[in-house]
Design an enzyme around this catalytic site. Structure first.
Site, PDB file in Angstrom:
ATOM      1  N   ASP A   1      12.525  -2.036 -11.844  1.00 52.38           N
ATOM      2  CA  ASP A   1      12.705  -0.692 -11.531  1.00 52.38           C
ATOM      3  C   ASP A   1      14.321  -0.353 -11.262  1.00 52.38           C
ATOM      4  O   ASP A   1      14.722  -0.149 -10.216  1.00 52.38           O
ATOM      5  CB  ASP A   1      11.606  -0.145 -10.249  1.00 52.38           C
ATOM      6  CG  ASP A   1      11.580   1.356 -10.145  1.00 52.38           C
ATOM      7  OD1 ASP A   1      12.109   1.978 -11.030  1.00 52.38           O
ATOM      8  OD2 ASP A   1      11.055   2.004  -9.312  1.00 52.38           O
TER       9      ASP A   1
ATOM     10  N   HIS B   1       9.191  -4.593  -7.429  1.00 50.55           N
ATOM     11  CA  HIS B   1      10.048  -3.691  -8.347  1.00 50.55           C
ATOM     12  C   HIS B   1      11.388  -4.092  -8.020  1.00 50.55           C
ATOM     13  O   HIS B   1      11.871  -3.704  -6.819  1.00 50.55           O
ATOM     14  CB  HIS B   1       9.755  -2.263  -8.046  1.00 50.55           C
ATOM     15  CG  HIS B   1       8.797  -1.674  -8.627  1.00 50.55           C
ATOM     16  ND1 HIS B   1       8.592  -0.294  -8.559  1.00 50.55           N
ATOM     17  CD2 HIS B   1       7.958  -2.127  -9.645  1.00 50.55           C
ATOM     18  CE1 HIS B   1       7.329   0.007  -9.611  1.00 50.55           C
ATOM     19  NE2 HIS B   1       7.147  -0.869 -10.159  1.00 50.55           N
TER      20      HIS B   1
ATOM     21  N   LYS C   1       7.197   3.122   0.497  1.00 50.67           N
ATOM     22  CA  LYS C   1       8.515   3.729   0.454  1.00 50.67           C
ATOM     23  C   LYS C   1       8.762   4.245   1.825  1.00 50.67           C
ATOM     24  O   LYS C   1       7.841   4.757   2.563  1.00 50.67           O
ATOM     25  CB  LYS C   1       8.478   4.932  -0.564  1.00 50.67           C
ATOM     26  CG  LYS C   1       9.951   5.296  -0.923  1.00 50.67           C
ATOM     27  CD  LYS C   1      10.184   5.923  -2.180  1.00 50.67           C
ATOM     28  CE  LYS C   1      11.346   6.612  -2.416  1.00 50.67           C
ATOM     29  NZ  LYS C   1      11.673   7.059  -3.825  1.00 50.67           N
TER      30      LYS C   1
ATOM     31  N   TRP D   1       2.218   4.785  -6.944  1.00 53.03           N
ATOM     32  CA  TRP D   1       3.228   5.139  -6.007  1.00 53.03           C
ATOM     33  C   TRP D   1       2.968   6.923  -5.853  1.00 53.03           C
ATOM     34  O   TRP D   1       2.942   7.560  -6.962  1.00 53.03           O
ATOM     35  CB  TRP D   1       4.511   4.882  -6.433  1.00 53.03           C
ATOM     36  CG  TRP D   1       5.613   5.479  -5.719  1.00 53.03           C
ATOM     37  CD1 TRP D   1       5.715   5.427  -4.457  1.00 53.03           C
ATOM     38  CD2 TRP D   1       6.482   6.655  -6.226  1.00 53.03           C
ATOM     39  NE1 TRP D   1       6.856   6.055  -3.874  1.00 53.03           N
ATOM     40  CE2 TRP D   1       7.185   6.861  -5.108  1.00 53.03           C
ATOM     41  CE3 TRP D   1       6.707   7.278  -7.163  1.00 53.03           C
ATOM     42  CZ2 TRP D   1       8.209   7.922  -5.062  1.00 53.03           C
ATOM     43  CZ3 TRP D   1       7.432   8.350  -7.182  1.00 53.03           C
ATOM     44  CH2 TRP D   1       8.280   8.511  -6.235  1.00 53.03           C
TER      45      TRP D   1
ATOM     46  N   ASP E   1      18.449   3.024  -7.506  1.00 51.78           N
ATOM     47  CA  ASP E   1      17.880   2.450  -8.551  1.00 51.78           C
ATOM     48  C   ASP E   1      18.958   1.854  -9.589  1.00 51.78           C
ATOM     49  O   ASP E   1      18.952   2.174 -10.849  1.00 51.78           O
ATOM     50  CB  ASP E   1      16.811   3.330  -9.472  1.00 51.78           C
ATOM     51  CG  ASP E   1      15.616   3.553  -8.557  1.00 51.78           C
ATOM     52  OD1 ASP E   1      14.791   2.311  -8.406  1.00 51.78           O
ATOM     53  OD2 ASP E   1      15.204   4.451  -8.185  1.00 51.78           O
TER      54      ASP E   1
ATOM     55  N   ASP F   1      17.909   4.572  -2.059  1.00 55.26           N
ATOM     56  CA  ASP F   1      17.181   3.983  -3.480  1.00 55.26           C
ATOM     57  C   ASP F   1      17.810   4.537  -4.349  1.00 55.26           C
ATOM     58  O   ASP F   1      16.913   5.331  -5.322  1.00 55.26           O
ATOM     59  CB  ASP F   1      15.828   4.412  -3.192  1.00 55.26           C
ATOM     60  CG  ASP F   1      14.814   3.843  -4.208  1.00 55.26           C
ATOM     61  OD1 ASP F   1      15.272   2.973  -4.738  1.00 55.26           O
ATOM     62  OD2 ASP F   1      13.914   4.646  -4.386  1.00 55.26           O
TER      63      ASP F   1
ATOM     64  N   HIS G   1      13.050   0.623  -1.351  1.00 54.26           N
ATOM     65  CA  HIS G   1      12.140   1.320  -0.549  1.00 54.26           C
ATOM     66  C   HIS G   1      12.144   1.034   0.897  1.00 54.26           C
ATOM     67  O   HIS G   1      11.062   1.048   1.785  1.00 54.26           O
ATOM     68  CB  HIS G   1      10.813   1.199  -1.127  1.00 54.26           C
ATOM     69  CG  HIS G   1      10.432   2.002  -2.442  1.00 54.26           C
ATOM     70  ND1 HIS G   1       9.377   2.435  -3.034  1.00 54.26           N
ATOM     71  CD2 HIS G   1      11.696   2.535  -3.126  1.00 54.26           C
ATOM     72  CE1 HIS G   1       9.807   3.186  -4.002  1.00 54.26           C
ATOM     73  NE2 HIS G   1      11.113   3.150  -4.225  1.00 54.26           N
TER      74      HIS G   1
ATOM     75  N   ASP H   1       9.393  -2.519  -3.531  1.00 55.66           N
ATOM     76  CA  ASP H   1      10.672  -2.064  -4.153  1.00 55.66           C
ATOM     77  C   ASP H   1      11.748  -2.366  -3.374  1.00 55.66           C
ATOM     78  O   ASP H   1      11.893  -2.096  -2.207  1.00 55.66           O
ATOM     79  CB  ASP H   1      10.319  -0.850  -4.334  1.00 55.66           C
ATOM     80  CG  ASP H   1      11.384  -0.196  -5.601  1.00 55.66           C
ATOM     81  OD1 ASP H   1      12.577  -0.282  -4.947  1.00 55.66           O
ATOM     82  OD2 ASP H   1      11.032   0.439  -6.444  1.00 55.66           O
TER      83      ASP H   1
ATOM     84  N   GLU I   1       2.377   0.935  -3.956  1.00 56.93           N
ATOM     85  CA  GLU I   1       3.975   0.681  -3.505  1.00 56.93           C
ATOM     86  C   GLU I   1       4.295   1.542  -2.499  1.00 56.93           C
ATOM     87  O   GLU I   1       3.992   2.795  -2.465  1.00 56.93           O
ATOM     88  CB  GLU I   1       4.669   1.109  -5.036  1.00 56.93           C
ATOM     89  CG  GLU I   1       6.253   1.231  -4.613  1.00 56.93           C
ATOM     90  CD  GLU I   1       7.036   1.544  -6.036  1.00 56.93           C
ATOM     91  OE1 GLU I   1       6.552   2.100  -6.906  1.00 56.93           O
ATOM     92  OE2 GLU I   1       8.267   1.322  -6.064  1.00 56.93           O
TER      93      GLU I   1
HETATM   94  C1  RNT Z   1       9.991   5.588  -6.840  1.00 56.98           C
HETATM   95  C2  RNT Z   1       9.377   4.261  -7.151  1.00 56.98           C
HETATM   96  C3  RNT Z   1       8.748   4.347  -8.536  1.00 56.98           C
HETATM   97  C4  RNT Z   1       9.281   4.858  -9.573  1.00 56.98           C
HETATM   98  C5  RNT Z   1       8.766   4.636 -11.096  1.00 56.98           C
HETATM   99  C6  RNT Z   1       9.231   5.813 -12.137  1.00 56.98           C
HETATM  100  O1  RNT Z   1      10.895   5.740  -5.664  1.00 56.98           O
HETATM  101  O2  RNT Z   1      10.354   3.369  -7.130  1.00 56.98           O
HETATM  102  O3  RNT Z   1       8.446   3.089  -8.956  1.00 56.98           O
HETATM  103  O4  RNT Z   1      10.424   4.554  -9.647  1.00 56.98           O
HETATM  104  O5  RNT Z   1       7.282   4.906 -10.670  1.00 56.98           O
HETATM  105 ZN    ZN Z   2       9.611   1.407  -7.557  1.00 55.09          ZN
END
Ligand code: RNT
Ligand code: ZN
Length: 418
Positions: A326, A286, A228, A185, A296, A294, A262, A259, A226
């Site tokens: 994640d 993720h 985004k 990523w 998390d 985003d 994302h 993710d 990954e």
């Molecule tokens: C960031 C991504 C990525 C990170 C990790 C720490 O937006 O989601 O996966 O969260 O690599």
């Molecule tokens: Zn991620």
């Protein structure tokens, strides 16, 4: 407690058998799934390689709950605590900045030996390891660009880092006899509207081709990219967009990483799984919980989590999917965060395994949409919780909220002394 857990389970087993669902088979299938637990929940994405480096790359941890891990030993102890509350045997997802070494090494100097502490730890527990290059929180990422930078020196630094990470991943896979998934990523992007949107993408594509030029045994490692939509400070343009990443993965024979945070806020990854897996052999997830952005947040048992699990289980796509987590919440006990998020992921999968999938599909194919809706709604009230409790009991982990006592005791005895 045990008595009542078994009693409830026996009733639940009968109820499910009445609609053709075998609860024993569901628990057997569940046992085989290894969730990739993200190490970075334990210390707010700090890692141990560099001191006093701010988290960059457009991601953010918020909160300063006391007791975070500040060494590999502490993080492993915290993980052991969390894992003792989570049913099943799983994988740990490491970032390169979690190298366990006293040497002063930079990201372009990392070698497998810097992670031997983690390999030993995983081996002892029968766990697998997954890996990630860390293309953020580093002076070479200060421009907002890494592998797609227009500056050759910057590009080369990150290409070298990524190449080394692939070798480390291969060493993990061989040492543990289990495939290591390496997720790539890159935060690369512009805060404001760029003139040239193609150039950085072409540079990223070419850089990645160089990173992936070395071939490794697919039994031991798998690469994933990954995508985004945007990050903080990169609101107008992200090089590794959804289209970029899907196109790259499909044409290069690697995996996509989806993710949950994302994409645009009303877009869900549960609906993407079945499309992506038509064009790639494997998939990495993720699983996260975006709240307005985003963010998390810790994964909860919400509709989207259930939908993700259903889409994996109903189509048998779980066999080609690596389920990673994640999230990173620094405002609550970090071990509890791990336990809550991971238990929820497993719960959602169990719920999906407890569906009469064949019967539901038959209704759908025969046009019986009334029956489909009726059944899906009634299923929500089936005694899934009784099967979940039984599963926890059989796996030797605390039933229901009893794990919280263990975590609180650990907080009193260990975390509060940090
Ligand atoms: C960031 C991504 C990525 C990170 C990790 C720490 O937006 O989601 O996966 O969260 O690599
Ligand atoms: Zn991620």
């Amino acid at each position: 407690m045990n008595e009542s857990v078994h009693k409830s389970y026996n009733l639940a087993r009968e109820a499910y058998a009445g609609i053709g669902v075998d609860t024993e088979a569901a628990m057997d299938a569940l046992k085989r799934i290894r969730i990739s637990v993200n190490c970075w929940q334990g210390d707010d994405v700090n890692g141990f390689l560099f001191q006093d480096i701010a988290l960059s790359g457009g991601i953010q941890t918020t909160g300063n709950y006391p007791g975070k891990a500040s060494s590999a030993e502490q993080l492993r102890a915290d993980l052991d605590m969390a894992l003792s509350c989570i049913p099943g045997t799983h994988k740990l997802n490491l970032h390169s900045i979690y190298a366990d070494t006293d040497e002063k090494v930079d990201l372009d100097e990392l070698e497998p030996r810097h992670f031997s502490g983690w390999v030993d730890w995983a081996k002892e527990r029968g766990m697998g390891l997954d890996f990630n290059p860390t293309c953020f929180s580093h002076p070479m990422a200060d421009s907002g660009f890494t592998i797609s930078s227009a500056e050759q020196k910057v590009r080369e630094f990150w290409i070298e880092h990524c190449k080394r990470c692939r070798r480390i991943a291969d060493s993990f896979g061989r040492a543990l006899g289990e495939k290591c998934v390496t997720n790539f990523w890159f935060p690369d992007g512009y805060k404001d509207i760029p003139v040239d949107r193609e150039g950085p993408r072409r540079r990223m594509m070419e850089a990645l081709d160089e990173v992936f030029s070395e071939k490794f045994d697919p039994r031991y490692s798998l690469d994933a990219i990954e995508s985004k939509v945007f990050g903080i400070g990169a609101e107008s343009y992200t090089v590794g967009s959804g289209e970029f990443s899907l196109g790259y993965a499909a044409t290069r024979g690697i995996a996509c990483c989806l993710d949950a945070g994302h994409f645009h806020p009303t877009e869900v990854i549960s609906d993407k799984i079945s499309s992506v897996l038509l064009y790639t052999k494997e998939l990495l997830l993720h699983v996260s919980r975006p709240v307005r952005w985003d963010s998390d947040h810790v994964v909860i048992l919400d509709d989207e989590l259930n939908a993700i699990a259903q889409n994996l289980v109903r189509g048998g796509l779980i066999d080609r999917t690596h389920v990673g987590l994640d999230f990173f919440d620094a405002s609550i006990n970090r071990i509890a965060a791990w336990v809550i998020g991971t238990r929820n992921m497993i719960k959602a999968l169990l719920r999906a395994y407890l569906e009469p999938t064949a019967a539901l599909k038959e209704m759908e194919l025969s046009g019986d949409y009334t029956g489909r809706l009726a059944m899906l709604e009634e299923l929500k009230c089936y005694p899934f919780a009784a099967v979940w409790d039984e599963y926890c009991e059989r796996q030797g982990v605390p039933v229901r909220e009893r794990w919280l006592e263990d975590v609180r005791r650990y907080e009193r005895d260990v975390l509060s002394a940090r």
